[in-house]
Scaffold this active site. Structure first.
Site, PDB file in Angstrom:
ATOM      1  CE  LYS B 108     -14.800  -3.345 -11.657  1.00 20.76           C
ATOM      2  NZ  LYS B 108     -14.360  -4.592 -12.205  1.00 20.76           N
ATOM      3  CE  LYS B 208     -17.274  -3.003 -15.057  1.00 20.69           C
ATOM      4  NZ  LYS B 208     -17.927  -4.333 -14.964  1.00 20.69           N
TER       5      LYS B 208
END
Lengths: 434, 434
Positions: B108, B208
């Site tokens: 991520k 995220k």
């Protein structure tokens, strides 16, 4: 993949009811976004309907009553089928594949009846068949099952996939009403159709269960393989009994992989069941849908959203349309489902379930022993027994452990014949209890 | 698409920690299923690690410390990157693309920092870059956003995407503990890392959020664009105040499309907020993740599941691996995200939010009027005011309507300076209130 082009991708729309007109509207409203996402603009070039006069709001030059000719037209690239039902949808879909056209469909009944045949025809023609809208409306579910979880082993898929029955059961729980009264209210408010059979008797949920099981277990499952019970026999007493043991009643579509020495099998069933109010599915109320998935590595997942309605269903259709169109622009076809596992479908009689049973009994010494004996005779083990009231009004509430469904129903039949049992007041399966 | 073949697809695994070893195990356990789903068997042909001696359980002949050579090897078809962090993962990924290899990643931080660059390199090479595991672990989320909802317009994506902070906040709500105490417990139980900064200060959630916003709004958004506040300032008082107004405190990642006359913009932020206990996200407890999506046509959707852990993350990696492998077998590449919309990112100061404020005030006539005047001065409209206690201990609890965040924070600063205000005891944003 080729770059952006101004040549439109030409779509034939079969059907223009609630979903079809929402698709038509969205294709117009989102024209710019769709073109950017696909790489080419999208244009609806024909709309097949039965009665053009019933569609005054649609550009009249697009309307035709000859759907069969429309799907074969050279100026049609993709077909969107939102007629529903088996025929003429089935013949039109096969004709589209033969003519080399990919199809996006929302047709659960047809996919559940003839999924393997349709997929084979699409694969033969090298085109796509997508149908995200067929199960749980707007909820992205089939693509995650088919693709995101393709590296995992699924154990169970349990869904609330019919909004009408969920609305009726929710109202029964909220108001204490019986089934007939709650159905009448749902009909009045437009949540149930004039003929509610498909929803209330579980046909709609069974078709969706067949589609889910096919994708989840890589095994062809058709509607006929699904054990189906509707909610018309669910009583206010059942709902009240559920509340007493911390449960709520839902119509569940349950697809399971059942481990077996000789090779796993799948069990697919639709029936009302009590589930604990703490279960993630218990709080799914009204017309919403949700699907709970258990996978070997991923663990527990849940997908939640609107299961029906023109706009939500059209959103799913358009998602598929973009995928199919992008595949076409790229000169490829997408991932179809695979049926390689081809597991046996286990009959309901052999499927392990748990029952909740309420009995009105005479409060005499030995009654519980006699009742327990009937369960033991069928090799059904009892999880909990609760006795309420005394004298004439004594009630036994029994929750069993897991046993083959046939053993459980044989036990119920035997209980009904016992002199000491005045009445079997509630029988429902129980799911999700530890 | 070509038919089944026995030539294996050869995978290079970069990293062999919790996720990597779960991937390795699943590739072995599911060998038959993967081969059937892909059309060719999958074989891990090399594993790059820093210290081979730390991996006694892995076939030793597969281990190498030279990751750069591994990704370029001719006998490698696909690369799975589960090292994490920016370097060397970034260089290795670019090297893989240059060598014509598709990459599946769970990274991520890297995707949030350099998503557009990586996607451009993959597209240039005609290969795939998939990273479902980077956001919300096992929950199929990116594929639905990117594909299933591709025909819809997204309005908001609101997620609980960090399990550590969710565990800490859940424990604070359950036990009344303060942040430090709950963090200590989480560390003890292994829910928080020895250095919890990435989780607790919101860096993980911000990465995220950047990825989610990029996909949801077809706009490049990087971590640096995300307004980020962690949970270390959340007090037991904040949590108690939330409960008093029927709310619970969650660390939310919020991605919104903000309508604007001159053209929409996007606002992306991570901060703790009070949400009503009736909101679907409120009941997401412990280490679970959930993401709530609002789309124009689809309406409200929610995705729920395990957000971390070796097995769940490996499930997502394998789903991507199957997709990439099938694309390779089919000689195609999959759908990348599009950044065509390229909307402006709106600064936090201009983003509309709502505040909850608790004040200790002197219970004198005119105090409420003076306090209300400070809100009015910043053009912030008040939704509810509740006064509790009298005399020395009077408390004002105020929930505002929506206003630019800068106006709200300016109001708080002004309140702190008011002589009649003895203390500002709790300030938190509020989300999801009607």
């Amino acid at each position: 993949m080729s770059g952006p082009s101004s040549t439109p991708l030409r779509v034939a729309l079969l059907g223009c009811g609630t979903v079809g007109s929402a698709v038509l509207r969205l294709v117009g409203d989102q024209a710019g976004d769709l073109a950017a996402r696909i790489g080419r603009p999208v244009e609806v070039v024909g709309i097949a309907v039965r009665r053009p006069a019933h569609h005054p709001d649609v550009p009249q030059h697009l309307l035709t009553t000859d759907a069969a000719a429309l799907v074969r037209r050279d100026d049609v690239d993709l077909v969107v089928e939102v007629i529903g039902g088996i025929e003429p949808a089935r013949s039109l879909m096969y004709a589209a594949f033969e003519a080399g056209k990919s199809v996006v469909s929302a047709n659960k009944a047809l996919l559940a009846e003839d999924g393997p045949g349709l997929h084979a025809a699409a694969a033969e023609a090298g085109v796509d068949l997508y149908y995200e809208a067929a199960v749980a409306g707007a909820i992205p579910l089939l693509r995650p099952l088919r693709e995101s979880l393709a590296g995992d082993q699924l154990r169970r898929v349990v869904g609330i996939v019919n909004g009408t029955t969920n609305y009726i059961l929710s109202r029964m729980a909220e108001t204490g009403a019986g089934f007939a009264e709650a159905l009448a209210e749902a009909t009045e408010l437009g949540y149930a159709e004039a003929d509610p059979t498909a929803d209330v008797d579980g046909f709609d949920a069974a078709a969706k269960a067949a589609i889910l099981a096919s994708l989840a277990f890589h095994t062809p499952v058709s509607s006929a393989d699904v054990h189906r019970e509707g909610i018309s026999a669910v009583s206010a007493t059942d709902v009240a009994r559920a509340a007493e043991i911390g449960c709520t009643v839902k119509l569940l579509a349950i697809c399971e992989r059942v481990p077996n020495g000789a090779g796993d099998s799948v069990a697919v069933r639709v029936h009302p069941a009590m589930i604990p109010t703490t279960h993630p599915l218990a709080s799914v109320g009204g017309a919403f849908n949700a699907v709970f998935v258990e996978a070997e590595a991923a663990g527990q997942l849940m997908f939640y959203g609107q299961g029906a309605g023109g706009e939500p269903t059209a959103s799913a259709v358009l998602g598929d349309l973009v995928a199919v169109a992008r595949n076409r622009v790229a000169g490829a076809s997408g991932q179809g489902p695979t049926g390689y596992a081809d597991l046996a479908v286990r009959p309901m009689a052999e499927t392990p379930t748990r029952y909740h049973v309420s009995l009105d009994v005479a409060d005499k010494p030995g009654v519980l022993a006699a009742v327990a004996q009937e369960f033991a005779r069928q090799d059904v083990s009892i999880s909990t027994v609760r006795q309420t009231g005394r004298g004439d009004a004594a009630t036994l509430v029994i929750v069993t452990h897991s046993a083959p469904d046939a053993a459980l129903s044989a036990t119920i039949a035997a209980l009904r014949d016992m002199p000491a049992v005045r009445g079997v007041t509630s029988v429902l399966r129980v799911e999700g209890l530890s």
